[in-house]
Design a protein around this motif. Structure first.
Motif, mmCIF file in Angstrom:
data_model
loop_
_atom_site.group_PDB
_atom_site.id
_atom_site.type_symbol
_atom_site.label_atom_id
_atom_site.label_comp_id
_atom_site.label_asym_id
_atom_site.label_seq_id
_atom_site.Cartn_x
_atom_site.Cartn_y
_atom_site.Cartn_z
ATOM 1 N N LYS A 242 3.617 7.901 8.566
ATOM 2 C CA LYS A 242 3.965 9.214 9.150
ATOM 3 C C LYS A 242 5.450 9.478 9.001
ATOM 4 O O LYS A 242 5.858 10.582 8.629
ATOM 5 C CB LYS A 242 3.602 9.220 10.651
ATOM 6 N N GLU A 243 6.267 8.466 9.279
ATOM 7 C CA GLU A 243 7.728 8.635 9.181
ATOM 8 C C GLU A 243 8.135 9.029 7.762
ATOM 9 O O GLU A 243 9.043 9.811 7.562
ATOM 10 C CB GLU A 243 8.451 7.334 9.577
ATOM 11 N N ALA A 244 7.421 8.473 6.789
ATOM 12 C CA ALA A 244 7.766 8.754 5.386
ATOM 13 C C ALA A 244 6.954 9.921 4.828
ATOM 14 O O ALA A 244 7.048 10.220 3.628
ATOM 15 C CB ALA A 244 7.542 7.500 4.549
ATOM 16 N N LYS A 245 6.127 10.566 5.697
ATOM 17 C CA LYS A 245 5.267 11.685 5.286
ATOM 18 C C LYS A 245 4.356 11.284 4.110
ATOM 19 O O LYS A 245 4.247 11.971 3.098
ATOM 20 C CB LYS A 245 6.101 12.922 4.923
ATOM 21 N N LEU A 246 3.725 10.134 4.269
ATOM 22 C CA LEU A 246 2.823 9.637 3.229
ATOM 23 C C LEU A 246 1.397 9.596 3.769
ATOM 24 O O LEU A 246 1.194 9.345 4.962
ATOM 25 C CB LEU A 246 3.239 8.226 2.804
ATOM 26 N N GLU A 247 0.442 9.843 2.884
ATOM 27 C CA GLU A 247 -0.967 9.828 3.310
ATOM 28 C C GLU A 247 -1.651 8.554 2.866
ATOM 29 O O GLU A 247 -1.678 8.243 1.666
ATOM 30 C CB GLU A 247 -1.694 11.007 2.676
ATOM 31 N N ILE A 248 -2.213 7.853 3.829
ATOM 32 C CA ILE A 248 -2.911 6.610 3.489
ATOM 33 C C ILE A 248 -4.185 6.510 4.307
ATOM 34 O O ILE A 248 -4.223 6.922 5.471
ATOM 35 C CB ILE A 248 -1.993 5.387 3.699
ATOM 36 N N ASP A 249 -5.225 5.956 3.689
ATOM 37 C CA ASP A 249 -6.509 5.781 4.368
ATOM 38 C C ASP A 249 -6.581 4.315 4.824
ATOM 39 O O ASP A 249 -6.710 3.425 3.987
ATOM 40 C CB ASP A 249 -7.614 6.099 3.344
ATOM 41 N N VAL A 250 -6.420 4.093 6.133
ATOM 42 C CA VAL A 250 -6.448 2.706 6.617
ATOM 43 C C VAL A 250 -7.653 2.493 7.533
ATOM 44 O O VAL A 250 -8.054 3.388 8.268
ATOM 45 C CB VAL A 250 -5.156 2.291 7.362
ATOM 46 N N LYS A 251 -8.193 1.287 7.481
ATOM 47 C CA LYS A 251 -9.387 1.000 8.278
ATOM 48 C C LYS A 251 -9.243 -0.360 8.954
ATOM 49 O O LYS A 251 -8.850 -1.339 8.298
ATOM 50 C CB LYS A 251 -10.604 1.011 7.361
ATOM 51 N N LEU A 252 -9.568 -0.386 10.249
ATOM 52 C CA LEU A 252 -9.572 -1.643 10.993
ATOM 53 C C LEU A 252 -10.909 -2.329 10.718
ATOM 54 O O LEU A 252 -11.951 -1.897 11.205
ATOM 55 C CB LEU A 252 -9.425 -1.342 12.491
ATOM 56 N N ALA B 202 0.835 -1.205 0.000
ATOM 57 C CA ALA B 202 0.000 0.000 0.000
ATOM 58 C C ALA B 202 0.874 1.263 0.000
ATOM 59 O O ALA B 202 0.644 2.192 -0.795
ATOM 60 C CB ALA B 202 -0.907 -0.020 1.229
ATOM 61 N N LEU B 203 1.892 1.287 0.849
ATOM 62 C CA LEU B 203 2.723 2.500 0.943
ATOM 63 C C LEU B 203 3.557 2.704 -0.332
ATOM 64 O O LEU B 203 3.817 3.843 -0.731
ATOM 65 C CB LEU B 203 3.627 2.447 2.184
ATOM 66 N N PHE B 204 3.913 1.608 -0.971
ATOM 67 C CA PHE B 204 4.634 1.714 -2.255
ATOM 68 C C PHE B 204 3.759 2.461 -3.276
ATOM 69 O O PHE B 204 4.236 3.326 -4.014
ATOM 70 C CB PHE B 204 4.977 0.300 -2.760
ATOM 71 N N SER C 279 1.192 -0.072 12.899
ATOM 72 C CA SER C 279 2.538 -0.110 12.305
ATOM 73 C C SER C 279 2.533 0.587 10.945
ATOM 74 O O SER C 279 3.449 1.348 10.617
ATOM 75 C CB SER C 279 2.992 -1.566 12.165
ATOM 76 N N CYS C 280 1.471 0.362 10.176
ATOM 77 C CA CYS C 280 1.365 1.000 8.858
ATOM 78 C C CYS C 280 1.262 2.521 9.019
ATOM 79 O O CYS C 280 1.947 3.274 8.313
ATOM 80 C CB CYS C 280 0.149 0.442 8.117
ATOM 81 N N ILE C 281 0.439 2.968 9.966
ATOM 82 C CA ILE C 281 0.273 4.416 10.179
ATOM 83 C C ILE C 281 1.620 5.041 10.586
ATOM 84 O O ILE C 281 2.007 6.107 10.092
ATOM 85 C CB ILE C 281 -0.818 4.691 11.249
ATOM 86 N N LYS C 282 2.344 4.346 11.468
ATOM 87 C CA LYS C 282 3.637 4.850 11.948
ATOM 88 C C LYS C 282 4.619 4.973 10.774
ATOM 89 O O LYS C 282 5.277 6.003 10.612
ATOM 90 C CB LYS C 282 4.189 3.876 12.997
ATOM 91 N N ARG C 283 4.653 3.956 9.942
ATOM 92 C CA ARG C 283 5.585 3.984 8.817
ATOM 93 C C ARG C 283 5.175 5.058 7.803
ATOM 94 O O ARG C 283 6.033 5.711 7.204
ATOM 95 C CB ARG C 283 5.685 2.595 8.178
#
Ligand SMILES: C[S@@+](CC[C@H](N)C(=O)[O-])C[C@H]1O[C@@H](n2cnc3c(N)ncnc32)[C@H](O)[C@@H]1O
Length: 223
Positions: free
Chosen positions: A82-92, A54-56, A76-80
């Motif tokens: 943020k560290e890479a300054k990337l925006e992703i929409d994740v849902k549990l 997803a982050l790729f 873990s995905c949210i943390k990674r």
């Protein structure tokens, strides 16, 4: 989430606490190889884990939504991200309960997740994937194959119950495990154009003791 989803998410939370690296955070090589084929737009990653694929796609300018049943994986995905300054929409969420809007996604990814569903659940999600893709949209799957060493072990042991063809119920984890054949995957996507298909046997160093897996990789285009 439903009660049986809670038990499943507990298993996956532990799994993600045990991830050791060794490629666990690199995007799938088939996805990166065919990046140019995927038209810029929306990507859905089912069971995104810690977001390696997803982050790729976020890094490559796609609008990405990811769903996972594990809070540990999502965090873990949210943390990674943020560290890479990337925006992703994740849902549990449990992918067995999701709504997928029709004609929406350029790419739907489901790597190492659909083998944990029973036949009815798999059939439902495959229909949603097909409908959720735009024309020329791409589906990408990686699933366990019949060559996986754990298939033979389960077949020969009386501890595991085969509840459907090539599907066992794992009581401890409270989930199913299904082993796909080439014919089965190609038949599910018989109305798609195959872009990449392979069956591999490889050593998994990402979690637990080193162990082997038999896997099918499938990439197909909705025509
Ligand atoms: C083996 S990991 C693969 C993660 C990621 N797709 C990858 O390839 O790196 C399986 C992932 O699927 C998630 N998962 C399993 N069953 C799920 C379900 N019913 N709904 C949503 N996520 C699920 C797990 O939490 C876990 O993150």
């Amino acid at each position: 989430m439903k009660n049986d989803s809670n038990k499943i998410s507990a298993y996956w939370d532990n799994f993600h606490k045990d991830i050791k690296g060794y490629g666990a955070f690199r995007p799938d090589p088939v996805l990166s190889r065919y990046l140019k084929l995927i038209s810029k737009g929306k990507v859905l990653d089912l069971g995104l884990g810690e977001g390696r694929n997803a982050l790729f796609f976020v890094q490559n300018g796609f609008e990405v939504k990811g769903i996972d049943i594990s809070e540990t994986a999502i965090q873990s995905c949210i943390k990674r991200a943020k560290e890479a300054k990337l925006e992703i929409d994740v849902k549990l969420q449990d992918i067995r309960n999701i709504k997928v809007p029709e004609n929406t996604y350029s790419l739907i990814i489901a790597t190492m997740v659909l083998q944990f569903l029973n036949k009815k659940e798999r059939d439902t999600i495959f229909e949603k994937i097909k409908k959720g893709l735009i024309k020329n949209g791409i589906v990408f799957l990686r699933v366990f194959s019949l060559e996986d060493p754990s298939y033979k072990i389960k077949l020969e042991s009386d501890k595991f119950e085969m509840i459907e063809p090539n599907t066992f119920f794992l009581k401890k984890r409270n989930m199913c495990i299904h082993y796909f054949s080439e014919k089965e995957v190609k038949s599910i996507f018989r109305d798609f154009q195959i872009i990449n298909f392979s069956e591999i046997y490889s050593l998994d160093l990402a979690h637990g003791e080193p162990h082997y897996h038999g896997m099918i990789t499938y990439m197909g285009k909705k025509i």
